[in-house]
Design a protein around this motif. Sequence first.
Motif, PDB file in Angstrom:
ATOM      1  N   ARG A 105       0.841  -1.205   0.000  1.00 16.45           N
ATOM      2  CA  ARG A 105       0.000   0.000   0.000  1.00 16.45           C
ATOM      3  C   ARG A 105       0.869   1.246   0.000  1.00 16.45           C
ATOM      4  NH1 ARG A 105      -2.878  -2.915   3.903  1.00 16.45           N
ATOM      5  NH2 ARG A 105      -2.011  -1.620   5.564  1.00 16.45           N
ATOM      6  N   ASP A 106       1.848   1.247   0.883  1.00 11.47           N
ATOM      7  CA  ASP A 106       2.774   2.380   1.001  1.00 11.47           C
ATOM      8  C   ASP A 106       3.996   1.890   1.772  1.00 11.47           C
ATOM      9  OD1 ASP A 106       1.920   2.190   3.644  1.00 11.47           O
ATOM     10  OD2 ASP A 106       0.628   3.956   3.517  1.00 11.47           O
ATOM     11  N   ARG A 107       4.895   2.791   2.101  1.00  9.78           N
ATOM     12  CA  ARG A 107       6.130   2.398   2.783  1.00  9.78           C
ATOM     13  C   ARG A 107       5.868   1.896   4.191  1.00  9.78           C
ATOM     14  NH1 ARG A 107       7.614   6.940  -0.319  1.00  9.78           N
ATOM     15  NH2 ARG A 107       9.381   6.603  -1.747  1.00  9.78           N
ATOM     16  N   ARG A 108       4.862   2.449   4.869  1.00  8.66           N
ATOM     17  CA  ARG A 108       4.518   1.981   6.216  1.00  8.66           C
ATOM     18  C   ARG A 108       4.045   0.525   6.172  1.00  8.66           C
ATOM     19  NH1 ARG A 108       6.573   4.482  10.503  1.00  8.66           N
ATOM     20  NH2 ARG A 108       6.771   6.692  10.055  1.00  8.66           N
ATOM     21  N   HIS A 109       3.194   0.227   5.225  1.00  4.35           N
ATOM     22  CA  HIS A 109       2.697  -1.141   5.057  1.00  4.35           C
ATOM     23  C   HIS A 109       3.858  -2.091   4.775  1.00  4.35           C
ATOM     24  CE1 HIS A 109       0.641  -4.257   2.325  1.00  4.35           C
ATOM     25  NE2 HIS A 109       0.364  -4.579   3.575  1.00  4.35           N
ATOM     26  N   ALA A 110       4.755  -1.681   3.890  1.00 10.27           N
ATOM     27  CA  ALA A 110       5.914  -2.511   3.562  1.00 10.27           C
ATOM     28  C   ALA A 110       6.782  -2.730   4.796  1.00 10.27           C
ATOM     29  CB  ALA A 110       6.732  -1.847   2.449  1.00 10.27           C
ATOM     30  N   GLY A 111       6.956  -1.685   5.600  1.00  9.85           N
ATOM     31  CA  GLY A 111       7.774  -1.800   6.799  1.00  9.85           C
ATOM     32  C   GLY A 111       7.188  -2.758   7.822  1.00  9.85           C
ATOM     33  N   SER A 112       5.868  -2.736   7.971  1.00  8.12           N
ATOM     34  CA  SER A 112       5.233  -3.636   8.942  1.00  8.12           C
ATOM     35  C   SER A 112       5.375  -5.090   8.517  1.00  8.12           C
ATOM     36  CB  SER A 112       3.752  -3.271   9.132  1.00  8.12           C
ATOM     37  OG  SER A 112       3.024  -3.478   7.932  1.00  8.12           O
ATOM     38  N   LEU A 113       5.239  -5.359   7.228  1.00  6.29           N
ATOM     39  CA  LEU A 113       5.411  -6.731   6.721  1.00  6.29           C
ATOM     40  C   LEU A 113       6.871  -7.169   6.852  1.00  6.29           C
ATOM     41  CD1 LEU A 113       3.217  -6.645   3.474  1.00  6.29           C
ATOM     42  CD2 LEU A 113       2.631  -7.620   5.708  1.00  6.29           C
ATOM     43  N   LEU A 114       7.777  -6.253   6.589  1.00  3.62           N
ATOM     44  CA  LEU A 114       9.204  -6.565   6.688  1.00  3.62           C
ATOM     45  C   LEU A 114       9.578  -6.873   8.134  1.00  3.62           C
ATOM     46  CD1 LEU A 114      11.687  -6.726   4.852  1.00  3.62           C
ATOM     47  CD2 LEU A 114      12.126  -4.317   5.347  1.00  3.62           C
ATOM     48  N   CYS A 115       9.013  -6.127   9.055  1.00  2.00           N
ATOM     49  CA  CYS A 115       9.264  -6.354  10.478  1.00  2.00           C
ATOM     50  C   CYS A 115       8.859  -7.768  10.885  1.00  2.00           C
ATOM     51  CB  CYS A 115       8.506  -5.317  11.299  1.00  2.00           C
ATOM     52  SG  CYS A 115       8.705  -5.527  13.076  1.00  2.00           S
ATOM     53  N   GLU A 116       7.689  -8.212  10.438  1.00  2.00           N
ATOM     54  CA  GLU A 116       7.224  -9.561  10.776  1.00  2.00           C
ATOM     55  C   GLU A 116       8.165 -10.623  10.229  1.00  2.00           C
ATOM     56  OE1 GLU A 116       4.741 -10.391  12.883  1.00  2.00           O
ATOM     57  OE2 GLU A 116       4.729  -8.228  13.223  1.00  2.00           O
TER      58      GLU A 116
END
Length: 208
Positions: free
Chosen positions: A4-15
């Motif tokens: 969706r955006d960089r925040r969404h990508a960051g949350s998935l990357l964190c997991e």
Amino acid sequence: MRFRDRRHAGSLLCEALKPLGLERPVVLGVPRGGVVVADEVARGLGGELDVVLVRKLGAPGNPEFALGAVGERGEPVLKPYALRYADQSYLEREAARQKEVIRRRAERYRKVRPKVPLKGREVVLVDDGIATGSTVEAALSVILAEEPKRLVVAVPVASPEAVERLKERAEALALSTPPDFAAVGTYYMDFGEVTDEDVETLLLQWAA
């Protein structure tokens, strides 16, 4: 895979990073877009946010085509094909120009949040995507010179070739490695510009 955006990508990357068992890592974002992704990762992993300052060396007439990259310290990292597209004189001028950009950014960012020492720390290097890998390779050289305990490169999307090359120097994790890799922005629904002011705001939150 699209984000969706960089925040969404960051949350998935964190997991995806949580199984690695990192202990209070320093999460280094590549300005500017990579810092937003890194902020999300740092919060989710209970780490610290900082930036690593590197710039790509653009080709004559095509600044988005990377001939290499340069970091805060050390010599430029050139791609094997660099001299096919530019002569040595151009590459030296371009490196000097990009080092000046880095100097100005360092002056701004380090006033907001002093550099976090990396020696003996677990470090995660984050960008919003990797195309050629030149910028991240330059960042690796800067980080490794500080002797971290562990170094992981983590991105939402990257070319398969870049990931394989990075694995020779560090642990590397990418959520998506499309074989027909296009520009990084095509894998985001919202890939809006991130400004220096945006980065400063994030760093200020961590400085507090």
